[in-house]
Design an enzyme around this catalytic site. Structure first.
Site, PDB file in Angstrom:
ATOM      1  N   ASP A 222     -32.000 -14.890  63.371  1.00  0.00           N
ATOM      2  CA  ASP A 222     -31.926 -14.496  61.952  1.00  0.00           C
ATOM      3  C   ASP A 222     -30.671 -13.671  61.693  1.00  0.00           C
ATOM      4  OD1 ASP A 222     -33.373 -12.901  63.692  1.00  0.00           O
ATOM      5  OD2 ASP A 222     -34.772 -12.138  62.216  1.00  0.00           O
ATOM      6  N   ASP A 246     -30.432 -27.120  65.197  1.00  0.00           N
ATOM      7  CA  ASP A 246     -30.458 -28.070  64.088  1.00  0.00           C
ATOM      8  C   ASP A 246     -30.119 -27.336  62.784  1.00  0.00           C
ATOM      9  OD1 ASP A 246     -30.846 -30.367  62.654  1.00  0.00           O
ATOM     10  OD2 ASP A 246     -33.011 -30.442  62.910  1.00  0.00           O
TER      11      ASP A 246
END
Ligand code: NAD
Length: 351
Positions: A222, A246
């Site tokens: 994050d 991804d």
């Protein structure tokens, strides 16, 4: 002459693939394409979206280009694979959540390599981006082990192994060494997923001792997202498990001007498959307006892999000239050219 398996793909796939082929042919590279089909058309013709002959062709040629293919969202769509992979039982049927995942897993293409490099003339909020993302391609939540526990609860299994983590880590370090890169950043969520992401983090950072001179650092995923948006220039080579890889590779594509310009490759020990990061963008299919840049850059990566560096460089130089001028480019880049016209413009700039 290099024989390369070519999957044109679906949606905008055939258009951008054709543009890429035109450019490769004009570059003087000695490529003979072996064209094979996957997806809905293959299903109609062969009764499966992934016919055995596609895997056999790639395994034989060891190099492939793959256009984007369409995967239905939700539901119970699975791709069943029957080809006789070396070392498997001839009766065995494997099943995967998408055609791309089936190809990567069956051919053990464990390293998804996605360079994100600023291009001249391509509008973006950032300049001077030069990142390379190494995404682990074979496990994590993409192992596809999912089931309904009850009507209202679904469960998915996250698999992380030392072997897969080490080999993607080594691929990233080897790339850094070969290309004179200074830093490898391992991205994870080991503060919460202590066992799975903890194993990934340890397995990759333990390799650093074999690569003196390359700095290794780690970032929680994050925080990494925020850092990439705020200070992308601080990063160099990134290595991530499948799911974070991804997501962050699309984020990185956004830093350099969008999915239309982001190339990629799936590499194993013996087989390499090159493909743009973007999908089949069905709403643009057949309109001759899809940007062929990502495909052309993926094919240039393929030429470098095949030892045809000169052709790859000719293509990149001509592409950059067209992008810099900004006239004969597709609508997503602010131009009015069609996919084919942009390819012709690139060919006309080749020296
Ligand atoms: P997408 O990449 O196909 O499209 C998202 C948006 O990005 C498009 O609507 C378009 O605005 C833009 N875009 C993408 N490529 C472009 C190009 N070459 N030129 C101009 N604009 C471009 O992603 P999606 O809409 O999430 O997925 C559509 C289909 O593609 C789905 O079925 C998905 O499963 C599939 N997909 C396939 C692959 C693959 O085969 N490797 C990868 C991603 C998505």
């Amino acid at each position: 002459m290099h024989r390369v398996t070519l999957i044109p793909g679906e949606g905008i796939g055939p258009e951008v693939t054709e543009a890429g082929q035109m450019v490769v042919e004009a570059s003087g590279a000695a490529i003979e394409w072996e064209i094979v089909e996957v997806g809905a058309e293959a299903e109609k013709r062969y009764g499966t979206p992934t016919p055995d002959y596609v895997f056999e062709s790639i395994a034989r040629n060891t190099v492939a280009y793959k256009g984007p293919v369409t995967t239905p969202f939700g539901g119970t769509y699975r791709v069943r694979v029957t080809w006789k992979r070396p070392g498997t039982d001839p009766q065995e049927v494997r099943s995967y959540p998408s055609i791309s995942v089936a190809l990567r897993k069956e051919l053990d293409l464990y390293a998804n390599v996605r360079p994100a490099k600023s291009l001249p003339g391509v509008q973006s909020r950032y300049e001077g981006i030069d990142l390379v993302i190494f995404r682990e391609n074979t496990e994590d939540l993409y192992a596809g082990i999912e089931h309904m526990v009850s009507e209202d609860i679904a469960e998915s299994v996250k698999i992380i192994s030392r072997r897969a983590s080490e080999r993607i880590g080594r691929a990233a370090f080897e790339y850094a060494r070969k290309h004179g890169r200074k830093k490898v950043t391992v991205v994870h969520k080991a503060n919460i997923m202590k066992l799975t992401d903890g194993l990934f983090l340890r397995s990759v950072t333990d390799l650093a001792k074999d690569y003196p001179g390359i700095e290794v650092e780690q970032r929680v995923v994050d925080n990494m997202c925020m850092q990439l948006v705020q200070k992308p220039e601080l990063y160099d080579v990134l290595v991530l498990p499948n799911l974070y890889g991804d997501i962050l590779s699309d984020l990185a594509a956004g830093l350099i001007g969008g999915l239309g310009v982001a190339p990629g490759a799936n590499i194993g020990d013996t087989i390499a498959e090159f493909e743009p990061v973007h999908g089949s963008a069905p709403k643009y299919a057949g309109l001759n307006r899809a940007n062929p840049t990502a495909t052309i850059l993926s094919m240039a990566m393929m030429l470098e892999h095949l030892g045809e560096e000169n052709s790859g460089k000719r293509i990149e130089t001509a592409l950059k000239a067209v992008l810099r001028e900004g006239k004969e480019v597709t609508p997503d880049l602010g131009g009015k050219a069609g996919t084919r016209e942009m390819a012709r413009a690139i060919i006309s700039r080749m020296s």
